[in-house]
Design a protein around this motif. Sequence first.
Motif, short mmCIF file in Angstrom:
data_model
loop_
_atom_site.label_atom_id
_atom_site.label_comp_id
_atom_site.label_asym_id
_atom_site.label_seq_id
_atom_site.Cartn_x
_atom_site.Cartn_y
_atom_site.Cartn_z
N TYR A 36 5.12 -1.19 1.06
CA TYR A 36 5.09 0.08 1.77
C TYR A 36 3.63 0.38 2.12
CZ TYR A 36 9.85 1.56 0.37
OH TYR A 36 11.21 1.67 0.22
N PRO A 37 3.36 1.09 3.21
CA PRO A 37 1.97 1.45 3.55
C PRO A 37 1.30 2.30 2.48
CG PRO A 37 3.42 1.79 5.43
CD PRO A 37 4.30 1.51 4.25
N PHE A 38 2.09 3.03 1.67
CA PHE A 38 1.52 3.90 0.64
C PHE A 38 1.59 3.26 -0.75
CE2 PHE A 38 5.94 4.87 1.40
CZ PHE A 38 6.50 5.09 0.16
N SER A 39 1.82 1.96 -0.80
CA SER A 39 1.82 1.23 -2.07
C SER A 39 0.38 0.89 -2.44
CB SER A 39 2.64 -0.06 -1.94
OG SER A 39 2.45 -0.90 -3.06
N PRO A 40 -0.12 1.36 -3.59
CA PRO A 40 -1.52 1.15 -3.95
C PRO A 40 -1.82 -0.20 -4.61
CG PRO A 40 -0.48 2.49 -5.61
CD PRO A 40 0.57 2.24 -4.56
N GLY A 41 -0.77 -0.93 -5.00
CA GLY A 41 -0.99 -2.16 -5.75
C GLY A 41 -1.10 -3.40 -4.91
N THR A 42 -1.71 -3.30 -3.74
CA THR A 42 -1.84 -4.47 -2.87
C THR A 42 -3.09 -5.27 -3.21
OG1 THR A 42 -3.01 -3.13 -1.24
CG2 THR A 42 -0.63 -3.36 -0.95
N THR A 43 -3.05 -6.56 -2.90
CA THR A 43 -4.21 -7.44 -3.05
C THR A 43 -4.56 -8.00 -1.68
OG1 THR A 43 -2.79 -9.35 -3.51
CG2 THR A 43 -3.55 -8.07 -5.40
N SER A 44 -5.60 -8.80 -1.62
CA SER A 44 -6.12 -9.28 -0.34
C SER A 44 -5.12 -10.13 0.44
CB SER A 44 -7.41 -10.08 -0.56
OG SER A 44 -7.17 -11.17 -1.44
N ASP A 45 -4.22 -10.80 -0.27
CA ASP A 45 -3.28 -11.68 0.43
C ASP A 45 -1.89 -11.04 0.61
OD1 ASP A 45 -2.59 -11.73 -2.21
OD2 ASP A 45 -2.09 -13.87 -2.25
N ASP A 46 -1.76 -9.77 0.27
CA ASP A 46 -0.48 -9.08 0.45
C ASP A 46 -0.31 -8.62 1.90
OD1 ASP A 46 0.65 -9.24 -2.10
OD2 ASP A 46 -0.57 -7.57 -2.82
N ARG A 47 0.93 -8.43 2.28
CA ARG A 47 1.24 -7.94 3.61
C ARG A 47 1.86 -6.55 3.52
NH1 ARG A 47 3.76 -13.43 6.42
NH2 ARG A 47 1.94 -14.76 6.05
N VAL A 84 4.15 -1.12 -5.47
CA VAL A 84 3.58 -1.60 -6.73
C VAL A 84 2.46 -0.67 -7.14
CG1 VAL A 84 2.44 -3.52 -7.90
CG2 VAL A 84 4.16 -3.98 -6.14
N ARG A 85 2.48 -0.24 -8.39
CA ARG A 85 1.45 0.68 -8.85
C ARG A 85 0.11 -0.05 -8.96
NH1 ARG A 85 0.58 -0.28 -14.33
NH2 ARG A 85 2.38 -0.89 -15.58
N LYS A 86 -0.95 0.68 -8.86
CA LYS A 86 -2.29 0.12 -8.87
C LYS A 86 -2.68 -0.39 -10.25
CE LYS A 86 -7.05 1.22 -7.48
NZ LYS A 86 -7.94 2.29 -6.93
N GLY A 87 -3.30 -1.55 -10.29
CA GLY A 87 -3.88 -2.07 -11.52
C GLY A 87 -2.90 -2.55 -12.56
N HIS A 88 -1.69 -2.95 -12.14
CA HIS A 88 -0.71 -3.37 -13.15
C HIS A 88 -0.98 -4.77 -13.68
CE1 HIS A 88 1.18 -5.78 -10.00
NE2 HIS A 88 1.80 -6.41 -10.97
N VAL A 89 -1.66 -5.63 -12.92
CA VAL A 89 -1.88 -7.01 -13.35
C VAL A 89 -3.01 -7.07 -14.37
CG1 VAL A 89 -2.52 -9.34 -12.63
CG2 VAL A 89 -1.04 -7.94 -11.16
N LYS A 90 -2.68 -7.56 -15.56
CA LYS A 90 -3.68 -7.66 -16.63
C LYS A 90 -3.91 -9.13 -17.02
CE LYS A 90 -4.24 -3.21 -17.20
NZ LYS A 90 -3.02 -2.60 -16.73
#
Length: 236
Positions: free
Chosen positions: A13-24, A205-211
């Motif tokens: 979604y455009p308002f999804s904060p959990g994106t990374t550089s290779d996400d669409r 995806v929520r921001k910062g979930h990957v640990k």
Amino acid sequence: MAISRKYGRTYHYPFSPGTTSDDRINYTYWNDFQQVPHIVHTEKLDGENNCLSRYGVFARSHATPTTSPWTQQIRQHWELLKNDLGDYEIFGENLYAIHSIEYLKLPAHYFVFGIRQLDYWLSWEETQFIAQLFDLPVVNVLGEATMPVSQKEFEADILVKISQPSVFDSVDIATQKPCTIEGIVSRNMAEYPVDTFAANVLKYVRKGHVKTNEHWTRNWKRAPLIHEKGGGLCGN
């Protein structure tokens, strides 16, 4: 050459904060969803996408079946159903290995979120029915949306849902404290062609979930099931 097609990349979604550089990101998602009468929101679980087909159990690559130790259990189950799969390709989240979220109340390790048959993704109703036939649970349903609804109301509902913990009791592995769900996957409840996947499935995806990092496989740990802790639910 791949034995089968990989799972399509799920746009954010455009308002999804959990994106990374290779996400669409699907910036025109609202136009797409105007064509979808009924949408189901499911919990995005923190595991590995595993596909079960008559050719084997696949992870990220569909060039050859996976042989990873954390897929041993689902590969054993696959042996029981492989001759009955036919054209079905069952996609599910494998939680056997702990990633960034540990689930304290897991009744099973594998949860179906989609079934592909040839050039179509089956409806959510068919997906649940076929998963049950193969004795496989499906991912948690968080709610549904029936169009028409305002975009503001739709997005507000997503934000409410993302703020809740998993029904499986989610814990952040870095802090060892309770955390909210990893994310939400929204899909067309009806059947749709494989080629239109990007317009029919979206995620938040929520921001910062990957640990964890790419080396998590070196020291991975098995996720215990609730019945192994003396709980009341039974796993597979």
